[in-house]
Design a protein around this motif. Sequence first.
Motif, PDB file in Angstrom:
ATOM      1  N   HIS A  93      46.357  62.966  40.151  1.00 27.76           N
ATOM      2  CA  HIS A  93      46.551  64.260  39.479  1.00 27.76           C
ATOM      3  C   HIS A  93      45.869  65.410  40.204  1.00 27.76           C
ATOM      4  O   HIS A  93      46.184  66.566  39.953  1.00 27.76           O
ATOM      5  N   LEU A  94      44.940  65.116  41.112  1.00 24.51           N
ATOM      6  CA  LEU A  94      44.301  66.194  41.867  1.00 24.51           C
ATOM      7  C   LEU A  94      45.132  66.588  43.084  1.00 24.51           C
ATOM      8  O   LEU A  94      44.914  67.650  43.667  1.00 24.51           O
ATOM      9  N   ALA A  95      46.079  65.696  43.452  1.00 26.40           N
ATOM     10  CA  ALA A  95      47.009  65.982  44.551  1.00 26.40           C
ATOM     11  C   ALA A  95      46.308  66.465  45.823  1.00 26.40           C
ATOM     12  O   ALA A  95      46.750  67.411  46.468  1.00 26.40           O
ATOM     13  N   LEU A  96      45.188  65.832  46.156  1.00 26.48           N
ATOM     14  CA  LEU A  96      44.476  66.183  47.386  1.00 26.48           C
ATOM     15  C   LEU A  96      45.082  65.419  48.556  1.00 26.48           C
ATOM     16  O   LEU A  96      45.597  64.319  48.374  1.00 26.48           O
ATOM     17  N   PRO A  97      45.024  65.997  49.752  1.00 25.91           N
ATOM     18  CA  PRO A  97      45.599  65.293  50.896  1.00 25.91           C
ATOM     19  C   PRO A  97      44.800  64.024  51.232  1.00 25.91           C
ATOM     20  O   PRO A  97      43.570  64.047  51.177  1.00 25.91           O
ATOM     21  N   ARG A  98      45.519  62.942  51.502  1.00 25.06           N
ATOM     22  CA  ARG A  98      44.824  61.729  51.972  1.00 25.06           C
ATOM     23  C   ARG A  98      44.941  61.729  53.491  1.00 25.06           C
ATOM     24  O   ARG A  98      45.807  61.087  54.070  1.00 25.06           O
ATOM     25  N   ASP A  99      44.044  62.513  54.106  1.00 26.32           N
ATOM     26  CA  ASP A  99      44.170  62.822  55.523  1.00 26.32           C
ATOM     27  C   ASP A  99      43.237  62.004  56.402  1.00 26.32           C
ATOM     28  O   ASP A  99      43.046  62.318  57.565  1.00 26.32           O
ATOM     29  N   THR A 100      42.620  60.964  55.842  1.00 29.86           N
ATOM     30  CA  THR A 100      41.830  60.057  56.678  1.00 29.86           C
ATOM     31  C   THR A 100      42.254  58.630  56.353  1.00 29.86           C
ATOM     32  O   THR A 100      42.827  58.361  55.277  1.00 29.86           O
ATOM     33  N   LEU A 101      41.942  57.739  57.278  1.00 25.88           N
ATOM     34  CA  LEU A 101      42.290  56.329  57.069  1.00 25.88           C
ATOM     35  C   LEU A 101      41.536  55.766  55.862  1.00 25.88           C
ATOM     36  O   LEU A 101      42.071  54.949  55.103  1.00 25.88           O
ATOM     37  N   LEU A 102      40.299  56.217  55.675  1.00 21.63           N
ATOM     38  CA  LEU A 102      39.525  55.764  54.520  1.00 21.63           C
ATOM     39  C   LEU A 102      40.183  56.198  53.206  1.00 21.63           C
ATOM     40  O   LEU A 102      40.298  55.409  52.265  1.00 21.63           O
ATOM     41  N   TYR A 154      53.038  50.797  45.386  1.00 20.30           N
ATOM     42  CA  TYR A 154      54.017  50.894  46.481  1.00 20.30           C
ATOM     43  C   TYR A 154      53.643  52.022  47.455  1.00 20.30           C
ATOM     44  O   TYR A 154      53.697  51.851  48.673  1.00 20.30           O
ATOM     45  N   ALA A 155      53.267  53.176  46.895  1.00 17.46           N
ATOM     46  CA  ALA A 155      52.916  54.323  47.749  1.00 17.46           C
ATOM     47  C   ALA A 155      51.678  54.024  48.599  1.00 17.46           C
ATOM     48  O   ALA A 155      51.580  54.477  49.743  1.00 17.46           O
ATOM     49  N   GLY A 156      50.755  53.257  48.047  1.00 17.29           N
ATOM     50  CA  GLY A 156      49.529  52.930  48.772  1.00 17.29           C
ATOM     51  C   GLY A 156      49.810  52.118  50.021  1.00 17.29           C
ATOM     52  O   GLY A 156      49.309  52.427  51.111  1.00 17.29           O
ATOM     53  N   ALA A 157      50.634  51.078  49.876  1.00 17.55           N
ATOM     54  CA  ALA A 157      50.985  50.245  51.031  1.00 17.55           C
ATOM     55  C   ALA A 157      51.723  51.079  52.075  1.00 17.55           C
ATOM     56  O   ALA A 157      51.439  50.996  53.273  1.00 17.55           O
ATOM     57  N   GLU A 158      52.629  51.911  51.586  1.00 22.16           N
ATOM     58  CA  GLU A 158      53.407  52.752  52.490  1.00 22.16           C
ATOM     59  C   GLU A 158      52.491  53.716  53.258  1.00 22.16           C
ATOM     60  O   GLU A 158      52.673  53.914  54.468  1.00 22.16           O
ATOM     61  N   GLY A 159      51.523  54.283  52.565  1.00 20.24           N
ATOM     62  CA  GLY A 159      50.588  55.216  53.206  1.00 20.24           C
ATOM     63  C   GLY A 159      49.809  54.577  54.340  1.00 20.24           C
ATOM     64  O   GLY A 159      49.420  55.238  55.296  1.00 20.24           O
ATOM     65  N   LEU A 160      49.579  53.267  54.215  1.00 24.66           N
ATOM     66  CA  LEU A 160      48.867  52.548  55.280  1.00 24.66           C
ATOM     67  C   LEU A 160      49.836  52.008  56.328  1.00 24.66           C
ATOM     68  O   LEU A 160      49.419  51.395  57.307  1.00 24.66           O
ATOM     69  N   GLY A 161      51.121  52.199  56.089  1.00 24.65           N
ATOM     70  CA  GLY A 161      52.124  51.683  57.019  1.00 24.65           C
ATOM     71  C   GLY A 161      52.209  50.173  56.996  1.00 24.65           C
ATOM     72  O   GLY A 161      52.529  49.534  58.008  1.00 24.65           O
ATOM     73  N   LEU A 162      51.924  49.597  55.822  1.00 23.57           N
ATOM     74  CA  LEU A 162      51.945  48.135  55.708  1.00 23.57           C
ATOM     75  C   LEU A 162      53.106  47.672  54.844  1.00 23.57           C
ATOM     76  O   LEU A 162      53.470  48.337  53.868  1.00 23.57           O
ATOM     77  N   GLU A 163      53.649  46.512  55.200  1.00 25.85           N
ATOM     78  CA  GLU A 163      54.585  45.844  54.298  1.00 25.85           C
ATOM     79  C   GLU A 163      53.795  45.449  53.057  1.00 25.85           C
ATOM     80  O   GLU A 163      52.638  45.021  53.168  1.00 25.85           O
ATOM     81  N   LEU A 164      54.443  45.535  51.898  1.00 20.32           N
ATOM     82  CA  LEU A 164      53.740  45.203  50.662  1.00 20.32           C
ATOM     83  C   LEU A 164      53.215  43.761  50.698  1.00 20.32           C
ATOM     84  O   LEU A 164      52.099  43.486  50.251  1.00 20.32           O
TER      85      LEU A 164
END
Length: 191
Positions: A93-102, A154-164
């Motif tokens: 809900h804060l919609a902050l950018p996830r701009d680091t690998l962490l 689903y979005a989390g795995a995609e953000g890391l570029g990983l297959e679920l």
Amino acid sequence: MNPTRDRAWDTLTRYTKSESLLRHALAVEASTRFYARKFEEDEELWGVAALLHDFEYEIHPTLDKHPQDGAPILREEGYPEEVVETVLSHAEHLALPRDTLLKKTLFACDELSGFVHACGLVRPTGLEGLEPKSVKKKLKQPSFAAGVHRDEVYAGAEGLGLELDDHIRNVVEAMQPIAPELGLRTADSAA
Ligand SMILES: [Fe+2]
Ligand SMILES: [Fe+2]
């Protein structure tokens, strides 16, 4: 200050008494640390951010407060801005950018660790032998662990570029060593 695991555990346990929230923190920590090792990043720092991501949920259980009202507390305690910003970024809900690998990793581990935990709790052998296939089947049952946001898994795995499947396998493997602390049975305890 030096953001060590001991410091983070101290902060967490001052604000959090609920066993289920502490277990959630430990599960997300184990998964995030797993990826820190995999990506050759700072495991201690990543673990600190993961342990603290919901540290004040007990006193701020609503989205108008969590996690944003926790940030000043973390700053006051002297945590580096990287930890504070990472903690803030886990909240959709804060919609902050996830701009680091962490940040991407914490987000990817948060909901899935909770879901894998729930899967393990209903199995006689806990996480042992838990396959991605059966986790994915349960993800499609809305009534199972209904509080877990599937879209975030689903979005989390995609953000890391990983297959679920790979992400699930990693999280299961990451949590397995701390199964007893998570209240999960093991093959030994079932025997
Ligand atoms: Fe949260
Ligand atoms: Fe969380």
